[in-house]
Design a protein around this motif. Structure first.
Motif, short mmCIF file in Angstrom:
data_model
loop_
_atom_site.label_atom_id
_atom_site.label_comp_id
_atom_site.label_asym_id
_atom_site.label_seq_id
_atom_site.Cartn_x
_atom_site.Cartn_y
_atom_site.Cartn_z
N GLU A 96 5.37 -21.31 -6.24
CA GLU A 96 5.05 -19.94 -6.60
C GLU A 96 3.65 -19.60 -6.12
OE1 GLU A 96 5.48 -22.19 -9.48
OE2 GLU A 96 7.60 -22.11 -8.98
N THR A 97 3.41 -18.30 -5.95
CA THR A 97 2.06 -17.83 -5.69
C THR A 97 1.32 -17.71 -7.02
OG1 THR A 97 2.66 -15.50 -5.94
CG2 THR A 97 2.83 -16.44 -3.72
N SER A 98 0.05 -17.43 -6.94
CA SER A 98 -0.70 -17.05 -8.15
C SER A 98 -0.17 -15.69 -8.60
CB SER A 98 -2.19 -16.93 -7.83
OG SER A 98 -2.69 -18.17 -7.41
N ILE A 99 -0.39 -15.39 -9.86
CA ILE A 99 -0.01 -14.08 -10.39
C ILE A 99 -1.16 -13.12 -10.10
CG2 ILE A 99 0.50 -12.78 -12.49
CD1 ILE A 99 1.75 -15.43 -13.59
N LEU A 100 -0.85 -12.00 -9.43
CA LEU A 100 -1.86 -11.02 -9.05
C LEU A 100 -1.53 -9.66 -9.64
CD1 LEU A 100 -2.34 -11.96 -5.28
CD2 LEU A 100 -3.78 -12.61 -7.22
N TYR A 101 -2.58 -8.87 -9.86
CA TYR A 101 -2.44 -7.54 -10.43
C TYR A 101 -2.53 -6.50 -9.32
CZ TYR A 101 -3.09 -3.79 -13.87
OH TYR A 101 -2.95 -2.67 -14.65
N TYR A 102 -1.46 -5.72 -9.14
CA TYR A 102 -1.43 -4.68 -8.13
C TYR A 102 -1.37 -3.31 -8.81
CZ TYR A 102 -0.47 -8.08 -4.46
OH TYR A 102 -0.57 -9.13 -3.57
N ASN A 103 -2.06 -2.31 -8.23
CA ASN A 103 -2.00 -0.97 -8.79
C ASN A 103 -0.69 -0.29 -8.38
OD1 ASN A 103 -2.34 0.06 -6.18
ND2 ASN A 103 -4.53 0.40 -6.44
N ALA A 104 -0.54 0.97 -8.79
CA ALA A 104 0.70 1.70 -8.53
C ALA A 104 0.99 1.88 -7.05
CB ALA A 104 0.64 3.06 -9.21
N ASN A 105 -0.05 1.85 -6.21
CA ASN A 105 0.14 1.98 -4.76
C ASN A 105 0.58 0.67 -4.12
OD1 ASN A 105 -0.66 4.67 -4.72
ND2 ASN A 105 -2.82 4.12 -4.54
N GLY A 106 0.51 -0.42 -4.86
CA GLY A 106 0.88 -1.71 -4.31
C GLY A 106 -0.28 -2.38 -3.59
N THR A 107 -1.49 -2.12 -4.05
CA THR A 107 -2.68 -2.81 -3.52
C THR A 107 -3.34 -3.57 -4.65
OG1 THR A 107 -4.04 -0.83 -3.81
CG2 THR A 107 -3.09 -1.16 -1.64
N VAL A 108 -3.99 -4.67 -4.32
CA VAL A 108 -4.63 -5.50 -5.34
C VAL A 108 -5.67 -4.67 -6.08
CG1 VAL A 108 -6.04 -7.54 -5.76
CG2 VAL A 108 -4.20 -7.63 -4.07
N ALA A 109 -5.58 -4.70 -7.39
CA ALA A 109 -6.50 -3.90 -8.22
C ALA A 109 -7.72 -4.75 -8.62
CB ALA A 109 -5.78 -3.40 -9.47
N GLY B 271 0.79 -1.22 0.00
CA GLY B 271 0.00 0.00 0.00
C GLY B 271 0.82 1.27 0.00
N ASN B 272 2.12 1.15 -0.16
CA ASN B 272 3.01 2.33 -0.16
C ASN B 272 3.87 2.39 -1.43
OD1 ASN B 272 4.78 0.24 0.25
ND2 ASN B 272 5.69 1.05 2.13
N GLY B 273 3.36 1.77 -2.50
CA GLY B 273 4.11 1.75 -3.75
C GLY B 273 5.11 0.62 -3.84
N THR B 274 4.98 -0.39 -2.95
CA THR B 274 5.87 -1.54 -2.99
C THR B 274 5.07 -2.84 -2.88
OG1 THR B 274 6.27 -1.62 -0.60
CG2 THR B 274 7.78 -0.27 -1.91
N VAL B 275 5.70 -3.92 -3.32
CA VAL B 275 5.14 -5.27 -3.22
C VAL B 275 6.24 -6.15 -2.65
CG1 VAL B 275 4.18 -7.22 -4.52
CG2 VAL B 275 3.57 -4.88 -5.16
N SER B 276 5.86 -7.12 -1.80
CA SER B 276 6.85 -7.99 -1.15
C SER B 276 6.55 -9.46 -1.38
CB SER B 276 6.86 -7.74 0.37
OG SER B 276 7.26 -6.44 0.65
N ALA B 277 7.60 -10.25 -1.39
CA ALA B 277 7.51 -11.71 -1.37
C ALA B 277 8.06 -12.15 -0.02
CB ALA B 277 8.33 -12.33 -2.50
#
Length: 133
Positions: A120-133, A35-41
C-alpha cells in the motif's frame, strides 16, 4: 572395469516440457491526485525476470475521517488484469465527490502459482480538486 549405458532420452524430453517461470517481479504502486476532482491508483510491472504470468489487482481507498490503516477506509474503485506485462501499468480512478478526503492506493499481485503479495501507499489527504492538501 565395467561401464553402464544410460538412456537419457527420457530425461531430456522431460526437461523440454518444463516451462520457464518467472524468478522475480517488481511491482510499484502510486497514489496520484489528478487536479480535476479525481484521484488515481496506478500499479506498474517495473521488472520481470523470466517468463511469468503476473495477475494484478489495483485498489483505491478513501475516507472522510483520518484512518490508521487502509482497512479503516472504504474501497471506492478497483481494476484487475490477468497478466500485466513488463513496463506496463494498470490504474483505477475515483471522484473526490467534491470533498477533501484521505486516500490510499493498494496493489495485490500474484506471480505464476505463488501466493498473493500486497503493498500500500501512505495515506494522503487530498482536497476536493484532487490535489494534496
Amino acid at each position: 572395469a565395467s561401464a553402464e549405458t544410460v538412456d537419457n532420452s527420457m530425461v531430456f524430453a522431460a526437461e523440454e516440457k518444463i516451462e520457464e517461470r518467472g524468478l522475480f517481479v517488481s511491482v510499484s504502486i502510486e497514489l496520484k491526485g489528478n487536479g480535476n476532482g479525481t484521484v488515481s491508483a496506478i500499479a506498474e510491472n517495473r521488472f520481470t525476470l523470466g517468463n511469468t504470468v503476473l495477475m494484478v489487482i489495483v485498489e483505491l481507498y478513501a475516507s472522510e475521517t483520518m484512518p490508521m490503516y487502509y482497512t479503516d477506509m472504504e474501497l471506492v474503485a478497483s481494476n484487475s488484469i490477468g497478466d500485466l506485462n513488463i513496463f506496463k501499468s494498470i490504474s483505477t480512478t475515483a471522484s473526490t465527490e467534491g470533498k477533501a478526503k484521505y486516500w490510499c492506493a493498494r496493489v495485490q499481485y500474484k506471480k505464476d502459482s505463488d501466493g498473493w503479495t500486497s503493498k500500500e501507499t501512505s495515506i494522503l489527504y487530498y482536497n476536493a480538486n484532487g490535489t494534496v492538501a
